[in-house]
Design a protein around this motif. Sequence first.
Motif, PDB file in Angstrom:
ATOM      1  N   LEU A   5       0.831  -1.202   0.000  1.00  0.00           N
ATOM      2  CA  LEU A   5       0.000   0.000   0.000  1.00  0.00           C
ATOM      3  C   LEU A   5       0.868   1.256   0.000  1.00  0.00           C
ATOM      4  CD1 LEU A   5      -2.769   1.319   0.130  1.00  0.00           C
ATOM      5  CD2 LEU A   5      -2.677   1.099   2.624  1.00  0.00           C
ATOM      6  N   LYS A   6       1.941   1.202   0.755  1.00  0.00           N
ATOM      7  CA  LYS A   6       2.860   2.333   0.827  1.00  0.00           C
ATOM      8  C   LYS A   6       3.439   2.638  -0.560  1.00  0.00           C
ATOM      9  CE  LYS A   6       6.938   3.672   3.460  1.00  0.00           C
ATOM     10  NZ  LYS A   6       7.904   3.205   4.452  1.00  0.00           N
ATOM     11  N   TRP A   7       3.866   1.613  -1.291  1.00  0.00           N
ATOM     12  CA  TRP A   7       4.440   1.807  -2.622  1.00  0.00           C
ATOM     13  C   TRP A   7       3.384   2.269  -3.623  1.00  0.00           C
ATOM     14  CZ3 TRP A   7       9.134   2.897  -3.389  1.00  0.00           C
ATOM     15  CH2 TRP A   7      10.117   2.409  -2.536  1.00  0.00           C
ATOM     16  N   LYS A   8       2.169   1.791  -3.462  1.00  0.00           N
ATOM     17  CA  LYS A   8       1.086   2.242  -4.343  1.00  0.00           C
ATOM     18  C   LYS A   8       0.807   3.726  -4.127  1.00  0.00           C
ATOM     19  CE  LYS A   8      -1.327  -2.137  -4.914  1.00  0.00           C
ATOM     20  NZ  LYS A   8      -2.546  -2.901  -4.628  1.00  0.00           N
ATOM     21  N   LEU A   9       0.816   4.162  -2.882  1.00  0.00           N
ATOM     22  CA  LEU A   9       0.606   5.581  -2.589  1.00  0.00           C
ATOM     23  C   LEU A   9       1.738   6.436  -3.160  1.00  0.00           C
ATOM     24  CD1 LEU A   9      -0.751   5.508   1.069  1.00  0.00           C
ATOM     25  CD2 LEU A   9      -1.952   6.273  -0.979  1.00  0.00           C
ATOM     26  N   ILE A  10       2.961   5.978  -2.985  1.00  0.00           N
ATOM     27  CA  ILE A  10       4.111   6.715  -3.523  1.00  0.00           C
ATOM     28  C   ILE A  10       4.011   6.795  -5.043  1.00  0.00           C
ATOM     29  CG2 ILE A  10       6.615   6.625  -3.858  1.00  0.00           C
ATOM     30  CD1 ILE A  10       6.806   5.491  -0.988  1.00  0.00           C
ATOM     31  N   ALA A  16       0.699  11.498 -10.176  1.00  0.00           N
ATOM     32  CA  ALA A  16      -0.059  12.756 -10.145  1.00  0.00           C
ATOM     33  C   ALA A  16       0.869  13.942 -10.381  1.00  0.00           C
ATOM     34  CB  ALA A  16      -0.782  12.898  -8.809  1.00  0.00           C
ATOM     35  N   PHE A  17       2.060  13.911  -9.792  1.00  0.00           N
ATOM     36  CA  PHE A  17       3.024  14.990  -9.976  1.00  0.00           C
ATOM     37  C   PHE A  17       3.459  15.090 -11.435  1.00  0.00           C
ATOM     38  CE2 PHE A  17       7.415  16.535 -10.056  1.00  0.00           C
ATOM     39  CZ  PHE A  17       7.241  17.771  -9.457  1.00  0.00           C
ATOM     40  N   VAL A  18       3.787  13.964 -12.043  1.00  0.00           N
ATOM     41  CA  VAL A  18       4.214  13.948 -13.447  1.00  0.00           C
ATOM     42  C   VAL A  18       3.072  14.407 -14.355  1.00  0.00           C
ATOM     43  CG1 VAL A  18       4.932  12.431 -15.342  1.00  0.00           C
ATOM     44  CG2 VAL A  18       6.018  12.233 -13.107  1.00  0.00           C
ATOM     45  N   ALA A  19       1.866  13.926 -14.097  1.00  0.00           N
ATOM     46  CA  ALA A  19       0.716  14.334 -14.911  1.00  0.00           C
ATOM     47  C   ALA A  19       0.482  15.841 -14.785  1.00  0.00           C
ATOM     48  CB  ALA A  19      -0.532  13.565 -14.491  1.00  0.00           C
TER      49      ALA A  19
END
Length: 139
Positions: A5-10, A16-19
């Motif tokens: 879950l932690k890696w999915k959030l990261i 989102a940042f790249v988009a």
Amino acid sequence: MNSALKWKLIAGFILAFVAGGITGAAVGGMHARHVFFEFHHPELIGVRMMEQFRSELNLTPEQVAKISPIIDKTAAELQKVRRDTGGRVREIWMEAHQQIAGNLTDEQRQKLLQMKEHHHQWRHRHGLPEFSPEMSPTR
């Protein structure tokens, strides 16, 4: 919180940042193109001035009729100043290139010619006018 879950959030935050960066670059590029190339039509300055005066000052048709010749004259004078200035700028650059070329090797002079041609092509691609002798100021 488990590791998956932690890696999915990261990954989600990075995505989102790249988009956002891509979207910002695209919107910024479209805006810059509009401001610098599409909106910039100096031959329409009289039309734009009249439209601004008409809308912001709520001019009557009689006032528009009286002001129109003034706007037309002003627009013509501004276009002449722009033409003269553009011609003078071109003359200054041509003189500078000649002086610079005198201090370059043959290979560097060839590269300078390529740079000038690249600039010429860039102006053509962006619909900017080419300077011709009749656009130069008369002395």
